[in-house]
Motif scaffolding. Structure first.
Motif, short mmCIF file in Angstrom:
data_model
loop_
_atom_site.label_atom_id
_atom_site.label_comp_id
_atom_site.label_asym_id
_atom_site.label_seq_id
_atom_site.Cartn_x
_atom_site.Cartn_y
_atom_site.Cartn_z
N SER A 82 0.83 -1.20 0.00
CA SER A 82 0.00 0.00 0.00
C SER A 82 0.87 1.25 0.00
O SER A 82 2.03 1.22 0.41
N ARG A 83 0.27 2.36 -0.44
CA ARG A 83 0.91 3.67 -0.33
C ARG A 83 0.24 4.42 0.81
O ARG A 83 -0.95 4.76 0.71
N PHE A 84 0.97 4.68 1.89
CA PHE A 84 0.47 5.47 3.00
C PHE A 84 1.11 6.85 2.97
O PHE A 84 2.33 6.98 2.85
N TRP A 85 0.28 7.88 3.10
CA TRP A 85 0.77 9.25 3.20
C TRP A 85 0.26 9.88 4.49
O TRP A 85 -0.81 9.50 5.00
N SER A 86 0.99 10.84 4.98
CA SER A 86 0.56 11.58 6.17
C SER A 86 -0.39 12.69 5.76
O SER A 86 -0.04 13.53 4.91
N ALA A 87 -1.58 12.70 6.33
CA ALA A 87 -2.60 13.67 5.92
C ALA A 87 -2.18 15.10 6.20
O ALA A 87 -2.56 16.02 5.46
N ASP A 88 -1.38 15.31 7.23
CA ASP A 88 -1.06 16.70 7.61
C ASP A 88 -0.05 17.36 6.68
O ASP A 88 0.12 18.59 6.74
N PRO B 259 5.73 12.32 0.52
CA PRO B 259 6.51 11.45 1.40
C PRO B 259 5.65 10.24 1.79
O PRO B 259 4.47 10.40 2.12
N SER B 260 6.21 9.05 1.74
CA SER B 260 5.41 7.86 1.98
C SER B 260 6.09 6.92 2.96
O SER B 260 7.29 7.00 3.20
N PHE B 261 5.28 6.03 3.53
CA PHE B 261 5.75 5.10 4.55
C PHE B 261 6.04 3.75 3.91
O PHE B 261 5.34 2.77 4.13
N ASP B 262 7.07 3.69 3.10
CA ASP B 262 7.38 2.43 2.43
C ASP B 262 8.86 2.42 2.09
O ASP B 262 9.68 2.96 2.83
N LYS B 263 9.21 1.83 0.94
CA LYS B 263 10.62 1.70 0.56
C LYS B 263 11.10 2.90 -0.27
O LYS B 263 12.00 2.78 -1.09
N GLN B 264 10.53 4.05 -0.01
CA GLN B 264 10.86 5.27 -0.75
C GLN B 264 12.36 5.58 -0.72
O GLN B 264 12.97 5.87 -1.74
N PHE B 265 12.97 5.50 0.48
CA PHE B 265 14.40 5.82 0.59
C PHE B 265 15.25 4.83 -0.21
O PHE B 265 16.26 5.20 -0.79
N VAL B 266 14.81 3.57 -0.24
CA VAL B 266 15.53 2.55 -0.98
C VAL B 266 15.48 2.85 -2.48
O VAL B 266 16.50 2.84 -3.17
N ARG B 267 14.28 3.12 -2.99
CA ARG B 267 14.14 3.42 -4.43
C ARG B 267 14.95 4.66 -4.81
O ARG B 267 15.60 4.69 -5.85
#
Length: 293
Positions: free
Chosen positions: A232-238, A247-255
């Protein structure tokens, strides 16, 4: 040796004398009338399993899936997260604790059931080319990460290797029959809607997600992992701001690191730097904490 860990302490492999198949992240053991699914700390990107893992990632994925299976009002395959006694009597099972799902056996439906509530990823690329996503017509002028007028169902065929292929719903109907295809679409949209309501209360946006289903005695059952940072793609609403990547809660930094380190994405991938591993680990942990707090 029943476990293999990398230098950072990430579990990269399990090996028990039982029938086994392995995916990018999970080792699946056949226990006879049940399955034991072990979530390792492997991480994949650009269709490669990387030589570095993310310590504790498998435990986070298992805990996140268990949370959703318990929270959602849907028939699912999870029976237990306890390591079977028979295994505990023969092996050191301490490394398995927190990583195991004991599940029913199901006949797997050969489609990923993808639901998109926001325009990103492969859906964005198709929309920019055609104005349509998997046969779903969308209004003109949508920007990257815009919220869609309503969530759309965009199935994908499951590839043994490489990328899954996005397809129109009509392809699913042709392959599975109208009744089963409609059931999968309705269940997927319903689960996504319920999950989004919960996530919104926690200050999170679920931009899109993919579900897998199977059949147990003819009944449709939610299987595999569910609503994790891997699926899933999770984003912070604020801090959500459409018109750009979020910005997302996944393997973003890796990619991001792999895209800038000089790797050609064809040869064997490089080891990850410790800071990329730590940043990725913290994002997975934060997603779990925020979903379940």
């Amino acid at each position: 040796m029943h476990y293999l860990f990398d230098d950072a302490g990430a579990m990269m492999r399990t090996d028990f004398p039982l029938p086994r198949r392995s995916g990018k992240v999970r080792d699946v053991y056949d226990l006879g009338d049940q399955l034991m699914i072990v979530s390792t700390d492997r991480i994949s990107a650009f269709d490669f399993i990387l030589p570095s893992g993310i310590p504790n990632k498998g435990c986070i994925l298992t805990s996140t899936s268990k949370f959703w299976f318990d929270h959602l009002d849907v028939r699912h395959h999870l029976l237990s997260t306890e390591v079977p006694t028979a295994l505990a009597d023969q092996f050191d099972i301490e490394p398995l604790v927190g990583r195991v799902m004991i599940t029913e056996k199901a006949s797997v439906v050969p489609f990923e059931c993808v639901v998109r509530g926001y325009l990103e990823g492969s859906g964005l690329l198709e929309y920019q080319r055609t104005g349509v996503v998997c046969g779903n017509s969308l209004p003109p002028g949508l920007r990257q990460c815009d919220k869609l007028p309503e969530p759309i169902f965009t199935p994908a065929t499951k590839a043994e290797e490489g990328h899954d292929e996005n397809v129109r719903f009509e392809r699913m109907v042709a392959d599975l029959g109208e009744d089963l295809a409609n059931t999968l679409r309705e269940k997927s949209l319903g689960i996504y809607g319920a999950a989004c309501e919960h996530a919104q209360r926690q200050g999170l946006i679920i931009a899109d997600t993919k579900f897998e289903f199977g059949l147990v005695n003819g009944e449709v059952v939610l299987i595999d992992e569910v609503l994790t940072p891997d699926s899933s793609r999770f984003w912070s609403a604020d801090v959500y701001q459409p018109g750009q990547a979020q910005p997302s809660f996944d393997k973003q930094f890796v990619r991001e690191w792999l895209s800038t380190c000089g790797w050609d994405k064809q040869s064997d991938p490089p080891m990850l730097p410790s800071d990329v591993i730590e940043k990725t680990k913290s994002k997975y942990e934060e997603a779990y904490r925020r979903l379940t707090q």
